[in-house]
Design a protein around this motif. Structure first.
Motif, PDB file in Angstrom:
ATOM      1  N   VAL A 153       0.901  -1.292  -0.009  1.00 40.87           N
ATOM      2  CA  VAL A 153       0.003  -0.132   0.236  1.00 40.87           C
ATOM      3  C   VAL A 153       0.786   1.433  -0.039  1.00 40.87           C
ATOM      4  N   LEU A 154       0.567   2.075  -0.877  1.00 44.76           N
ATOM      5  CA  LEU A 154       1.352   3.608  -1.072  1.00 44.76           C
ATOM      6  C   LEU A 154       0.369   4.585  -0.469  1.00 44.76           C
ATOM      7  N   ILE A 155       0.747   5.252   0.536  1.00 47.86           N
ATOM      8  CA  ILE A 155       0.074   6.397   0.964  1.00 47.86           C
ATOM      9  C   ILE A 155       0.468   7.746   0.735  1.00 47.86           C
ATOM     10  N   ASN A 156       0.094   8.528  -0.163  1.00 46.08           N
ATOM     11  CA  ASN A 156       0.714   9.883  -0.702  1.00 46.08           C
ATOM     12  C   ASN A 156       0.200  11.025   0.378  1.00 46.08           C
ATOM     13  N   GLY A 157       1.090  11.754   0.957  1.00 46.95           N
ATOM     14  CA  GLY A 157       0.489  12.533   1.953  1.00 46.95           C
ATOM     15  C   GLY A 157       0.370  12.018   3.117  1.00 46.95           C
ATOM     16  N   ALA A 158       1.402  11.281   3.743  1.00 45.76           N
ATOM     17  CA  ALA A 158       1.203  10.571   4.929  1.00 45.76           C
ATOM     18  C   ALA A 158       1.412  11.042   6.245  1.00 45.76           C
ATOM     19  N   THR A 159       1.517  12.437   6.325  1.00 46.04           N
ATOM     20  CA  THR A 159       1.670  12.917   7.570  1.00 46.04           C
ATOM     21  C   THR A 159       0.425  14.154   7.837  1.00 46.04           C
ATOM     22  N   GLY A 160      -0.496  14.368   6.778  1.00 45.30           N
ATOM     23  CA  GLY A 160      -1.770  15.071   7.013  1.00 45.30           C
ATOM     24  C   GLY A 160      -2.664  14.426   7.709  1.00 45.30           C
ATOM     25  N   GLY A 161      -3.670  15.108   7.965  1.00 44.22           N
ATOM     26  CA  GLY A 161      -4.818  14.655   8.969  1.00 44.22           C
ATOM     27  C   GLY A 161      -5.198  13.108   8.389  1.00 44.22           C
ATOM     28  N   PHE A 173      -3.921  -3.488   9.446  1.00 48.53           N
ATOM     29  CA  PHE A 173      -4.791  -4.505   8.679  1.00 48.53           C
ATOM     30  C   PHE A 173      -3.760  -5.246   8.072  1.00 48.53           C
ATOM     31  N   GLY A 174      -2.354  -5.180   8.384  1.00 51.59           N
ATOM     32  CA  GLY A 174      -1.285  -6.141   8.030  1.00 51.59           C
ATOM     33  C   GLY A 174      -0.467  -5.939   6.629  1.00 51.59           C
ATOM     34  N   ALA A 175      -0.994  -4.588   6.264  1.00 47.55           N
ATOM     35  CA  ALA A 175      -0.522  -4.190   5.073  1.00 47.55           C
ATOM     36  C   ALA A 175       1.144  -3.925   5.046  1.00 47.55           C
ATOM     37  N   GLU A 176       1.795  -4.010   4.052  1.00 46.40           N
ATOM     38  CA  GLU A 176       3.140  -3.793   3.678  1.00 46.40           C
ATOM     39  C   GLU A 176       2.947  -2.022   3.444  1.00 46.40           C
ATOM     40  N   VAL A 177       3.249  -0.985   4.292  1.00 49.40           N
ATOM     41  CA  VAL A 177       3.005   0.154   4.100  1.00 49.40           C
ATOM     42  C   VAL A 177       4.003   0.961   3.363  1.00 49.40           C
ATOM     43  N   THR A 178       4.042   1.826   2.315  1.00 48.46           N
ATOM     44  CA  THR A 178       4.979   2.862   1.874  1.00 48.46           C
ATOM     45  C   THR A 178       4.488   4.279   2.106  1.00 48.46           C
ATOM     46  N   ALA A 179       4.836   5.102   2.679  1.00 50.25           N
ATOM     47  CA  ALA A 179       4.391   6.406   3.145  1.00 50.25           C
ATOM     48  C   ALA A 179       5.600   7.313   2.275  1.00 50.25           C
ATOM     49  N   VAL A 180       4.553   8.184   1.562  1.00 55.91           N
ATOM     50  CA  VAL A 180       5.226   9.440   0.924  1.00 55.91           C
ATOM     51  C   VAL A 180       5.073  10.803   1.967  1.00 55.91           C
ATOM     52  N   THR A 181       6.384  11.283   2.236  1.00 52.29           N
ATOM     53  CA  THR A 181       6.002  12.943   2.783  1.00 52.29           C
ATOM     54  C   THR A 181       7.244  13.674   2.563  1.00 52.29           C
ATOM     55  N   SER A 182       7.480  14.637   3.143  1.00 53.53           N
ATOM     56  CA  SER A 182       8.590  15.585   2.864  1.00 53.53           C
ATOM     57  C   SER A 182       9.656  15.262   3.950  1.00 53.53           C
ATOM     58  N   THR A 183      10.991  15.781   3.858  1.00 52.92           N
ATOM     59  CA  THR A 183      12.340  15.576   4.584  1.00 52.92           C
ATOM     60  C   THR A 183      11.852  15.999   6.150  1.00 52.92           C
ATOM     61  N   PRO A 184      11.248  16.875   6.537  1.00 54.90           N
ATOM     62  CA  PRO A 184      11.161  17.272   7.967  1.00 54.90           C
ATOM     63  C   PRO A 184      10.278  16.041   8.573  1.00 54.90           C
ATOM     64  N   ASN A 185       9.492  15.288   7.963  1.00 56.82           N
ATOM     65  CA  ASN A 185       8.444  14.513   8.716  1.00 56.82           C
ATOM     66  C   ASN A 185       8.700  12.994   8.303  1.00 56.82           C
ATOM     67  N   LEU A 192       4.576   6.176  12.775  1.00 56.65           N
ATOM     68  CA  LEU A 192       3.159   5.814  12.867  1.00 56.65           C
ATOM     69  C   LEU A 192       3.168   4.280  12.197  1.00 56.65           C
ATOM     70  N   GLY A 193       4.065   3.572  11.786  1.00 62.14           N
ATOM     71  CA  GLY A 193       4.020   2.293  11.495  1.00 62.14           C
ATOM     72  C   GLY A 193       4.331   2.000   9.899  1.00 62.14           C
ATOM     73  N   ALA A 194       4.899   2.921   9.383  1.00 59.13           N
ATOM     74  CA  ALA A 194       5.119   2.838   7.903  1.00 59.13           C
ATOM     75  C   ALA A 194       6.468   1.626   7.729  1.00 59.13           C
ATOM     76  N   ASP A 195       6.351   0.939   6.754  1.00 58.51           N
ATOM     77  CA  ASP A 195       7.419  -0.061   6.529  1.00 58.51           C
ATOM     78  C   ASP A 195       8.310   0.579   5.808  1.00 58.51           C
ATOM     79  N   HIS A 196       8.175   1.540   4.917  1.00 59.24           N
ATOM     80  CA  HIS A 196       9.198   2.263   4.012  1.00 59.24           C
ATOM     81  C   HIS A 196       8.536   3.703   3.747  1.00 59.24           C
ATOM     82  N   VAL A 197       9.595   4.482   3.963  1.00 59.58           N
ATOM     83  CA  VAL A 197       9.192   6.153   3.979  1.00 59.58           C
ATOM     84  C   VAL A 197       9.886   6.591   2.803  1.00 59.58           C
ATOM     85  N   VAL A 198       9.413   7.321   1.881  1.00 56.23           N
ATOM     86  CA  VAL A 198       9.751   8.101   0.652  1.00 56.23           C
ATOM     87  C   VAL A 198       9.618   9.565   0.993  1.00 56.23           C
ATOM     88  N   ASP A 199      10.747  10.275   0.677  1.00 57.94           N
ATOM     89  CA  ASP A 199      10.816  11.535   0.421  1.00 57.94           C
ATOM     90  C   ASP A 199      10.797  12.194  -0.733  1.00 57.94           C
TER      91      ASP A 199
END
Length: 317
Positions: A153-161, A173-185, A192-199
């Motif tokens: 699962v990819l979540i774009n805007g992972a640190t907004g509300g 839910f047991g997904a493999e989570v890739t979260a997209v955010t900016s450098t400070p976040n 929050l539980g992301a498996d992978h983080v993309v700047d």
């Protein structure tokens, strides 16, 4: 009672605090003394009457509804006819998006169908942060069917509300989570539980041959072609927010069955499901800033800047 009202479209400064009549609950409604609210993108969009075509329902020349606010938490003061399950003194949280707004006030009448008992582990301010954003995340992730363990699962805007809830829900839910955010976040989204983080300032999460079973775009800044190119075979995407009218039209006209626009419609059932996850320690709201009621316009102005890390809440009393 005190309430913030607006009588013309404009910036947050358009809101003014004044005295208005205290509501009385109709059949099926509960009178709630509002103790905390959160602000949402819906508030500033409606306040400004944008996009312009939305005024066809909001009011062409001036707003039909004078009191905004959809997320509330507070204490039950009284119940209307036919209401069961709630009594005076109960602490509750609710969402009014589909029921005329009205949360930016000291009291509001809330349909029992969009309200639930506040999770005991949350403060009132934290509870007010949940309904709109968490339900949008829940319904967005489930738009194409339940997530399965191991889904990428990819979540774009992972640190907004919405995004901060979506990361936690997908992980729960047991997904493999890739979260997209900016450098400070980066550190926050990892917590929050992301498996992978993309700047996104250095890496394109939809480039390099990356493929996902589900994409949840809470920003709406990617084209239909980009989203489709990031989907694995059988993959689906949902978009819960848009950076422009052009992007909105792109999804609505060219998204087809694979890429859907999601507008959350909160029900008591959603809130009860979220309460269970919160009670189990799997989900918790992330609060960026807290404001007193008198500074509610400043809270909306801050949210409108688009840099909030999680939710922005307001203490009413």
């Amino acid at each position: 009672m005190k309430a913030f009202i607006y009588e013309k479209y404009g910036p947050p400064e358009t809101l003014r605090m004044t005295e208005v009549d205290k509501p009385a609950p109709n059949a099926g409604e509960v009178l709630v003394k509002v103790l905390a609210v959160s602000v949402n993108a819906a508030d500033w969009h409606v306040l400004r009457g944008k996009p312009l075509f939305s005024r066809a329902t909001l009011g062409l020349l001036r707003p039909k509804q004078k009191i905004l606010g959809v997320d509330v938490a507070g204490r039950v003061e009284g119940v209307g006819g036919g209401v069961t399950g709630f009594k005076a003194g109960d602490e509750v949280y609710a969402n009014l998006l589909d029921h005329g707004y009205g949360g930016f006030a000291e009291y509001v009448s809330v349909p029992a169908a969009v309200m639930a008992l506040k999770p005991p582990s949350l403060s009132l301010e934290e509870a007010a942060a949940v309904p709109m954003a968490a339900t949008t995340a829940l319904q967005g992730l489930g738009r194409h069917g339940e997530l399965q363990p191991g889904h990428k699962v990819l979540i774009n805007g992972a640190t907004g509300g919405v995004g901060s809830f979506a990361v936690q829900l997908a992980a729960a839910f047991g997904a493999e989570v890739t979260a997209v955010t900016s450098t400070p976040n980066l550190e926050l989204v990892g917590s929050l539980g992301a498996d992978h983080v993309v700047d996104y300032t250095t890496t394109d999460a939809l480039g390099g041959g990356r493929r996902y079973d589900r994409i949840l775009d809470t920003v709406g800044n990617r084209s239909v072609a980009e989203l489709r190119g990031g989907l694995a075979s059988g993959g689906k995407a949902a978009v819960t927010g848009f950076s422009s009218v052009a992007k909105l039209l792109g999804v609505s006209l060219r998204g087809g069955k694979d890429i859907a626009m999601v507008q959350a419609h909160v029900t008591a059932k959603d809130l009860e499901a979220l309460s269970e996850l919160i009670g189990a320690g799997k989900v918790r709201p992330q609060i960026d800033r807290r404001y007193p009621f008198a500074e509610l316009p400043a809270a909306i102005a801050y949210l409108e800047q688009g840099h909030a890390r999680g939710k922005v809440v307001v203490e009413v009393a």
